[in-house]
Design a protein around this motif. Sequence first.
Motif, PDB file in Angstrom:
ATOM      1  N   ALA A   1       0.849  -1.090  -0.203  1.00 20.90           N
ATOM      2  CA  ALA A   1       0.173   0.026   0.012  1.00 20.90           C
ATOM      3  C   ALA A   1       0.868   1.306  -0.114  1.00 20.90           C
ATOM      4  CB  ALA A   1      -0.913   0.008   1.328  1.00 20.90           C
TER       5      ALA A   1
ATOM      6  N   ILE B   1       2.473   1.693  -3.467  1.00 21.89           N
ATOM      7  CA  ILE B   1       1.458   2.355  -4.411  1.00 21.89           C
ATOM      8  C   ILE B   1       1.122   3.755  -4.104  1.00 21.89           C
ATOM      9  CG2 ILE B   1      -0.830   2.366  -5.283  1.00 21.89           C
ATOM     10  CD1 ILE B   1      -0.900  -0.924  -4.711  1.00 21.89           C
TER      11      ILE B   1
ATOM     12  N   GLN C   1      -1.912  -1.741 -10.552  1.00 22.82           N
ATOM     13  CA  GLN C   1      -2.845  -2.031  -9.605  1.00 22.82           C
ATOM     14  C   GLN C   1      -3.559  -3.328 -10.019  1.00 22.82           C
ATOM     15  OE1 GLN C   1      -6.658  -1.623  -9.680  1.00 22.82           O
ATOM     16  NE2 GLN C   1      -6.937  -2.495  -7.603  1.00 22.82           N
TER      17      GLN C   1
ATOM     18  N   TYR D   1      -0.883  -6.201  -9.994  1.00 30.13           N
ATOM     19  CA  TYR D   1      -0.842  -7.183  -8.513  1.00 30.13           C
ATOM     20  C   TYR D   1      -2.083  -7.968  -8.080  1.00 30.13           C
ATOM     21  CZ  TYR D   1       2.876  -3.552  -7.355  1.00 30.13           C
ATOM     22  OH  TYR D   1       3.923  -2.769  -7.622  1.00 30.13           O
TER      23      TYR D   1
ATOM     24  N   THR E   1      -5.335  -1.884  -2.625  1.00 25.16           N
ATOM     25  CA  THR E   1      -4.645  -1.302  -3.658  1.00 25.16           C
ATOM     26  C   THR E   1      -5.242   0.115  -4.445  1.00 25.16           C
ATOM     27  OG1 THR E   1      -5.412  -2.991  -4.990  1.00 25.16           O
ATOM     28  CG2 THR E   1      -3.319  -3.373  -4.184  1.00 25.16           C
TER      29      THR E   1
END
Length: 407
Positions: free
Chosen positions: A83, A86, A101, A104, A250
Amino acid sequence: MPHNPADAPYPLSVANAHVIRTDAEAIDVAHKVAAFLLEGDAERDRLRQVPAEVVDVFSNSGLWGITVPAEFGGAQVSYATLAEVITIISAADASLGQIPQNHYCLLEDIRLQGNDEQKAWFFDLALKGNRFANAISETGGKTVQDIQTRFVEDGEQVVINGRKGYCTGSLYAHWLGVLALDGADKAHLAFVPRATPGLTVVDDWSSIGQRNTASGTVLLKDLRVAQFNVFKTYRSYEHPTLAGPFAQITTAAIDAGIARAALRDTLSFVREHARPWIDSGLDKASDDPLTIIQIGKLSIQLDASEALLERAGKVMDSVREAPGEDGVARASVAVAKAKVLTTEIALEASTRLFELGGTRSSLAHHNHDRHWRNARVHTLHDPVRWKYHVVGNWLLNGVNPPRHDWS
């Protein structure tokens, strides 16, 4: 969209990524990549273009492989670290922060539903720097779960037909994860090389925000895919897994990054360009007590949202090995709380920038409106008003959050 859309051209180089080994290294690399991305963020947004070498620097940094399990050579970073990575990238360029995103999330699908041979093959691709994008959502159904794309088995292959929208990162991808239903309406995920005949990427994303996410249309016409590349993704929601909270944390991290970017540019503009209001009797806008109060409030709100985001990641980390009904519910609720605050601060900070910066902050050459446009568009991913309902219903009535990618 053109009547006969052609496959959108975008140069794809051979992947050649560094392999990140630890959480600390992931954070360090994220800061270095963010510094690089920030240099051209405003101009890339203005032009709606991302040079191929920029995307290559991002994916070859190794950040796209940090969730690969340790047993398959990856860092297997914590959810809290993911987190933060990102958020750091999204604060530099929110569009580029969003494009991995779904990458992942697709790797998480592989982790949850792949066999050992599939995991070894696709995780190796990710560690080498291959970029995965989604062809999951569709735009014509009654709800986001109304999927019309279908596949049929044909020997060692499946044949897929359908039309996809909101295919984030599709233009830049080496592989696309295509969601299709079988004859029993069960959802499967097929990983398809970008150049496969029958797969057409249409670069038609025209939103006001997140302009460079390449979230356009993907067409699937008699697309043939090896059975080896197909995963039974429906199983991820037949029993408790962290697939839903993973997708949501995310997404929340992107909004936190947008808020960071807006506050960063607010501070800079107020210090360097804004004028004090005539009734303040002050020489500098940065000395205006009413402006100072608003800056303090924004900072507190941002810190609170990031604290809940980190806490949500830690809750997910705590139940990763044995999720269970209770663990997944607690993780979903923790992420929902973070999602509420990251949504609200992204919208608030990107709006206050103009109020505190004054009229000159709205001039086109600053392109400060990209923060509001990005926040307004990305926070539409799923309605935050339902997050309040999820949290309240769990606390008051003991009702667990629903299990899907939006919860």
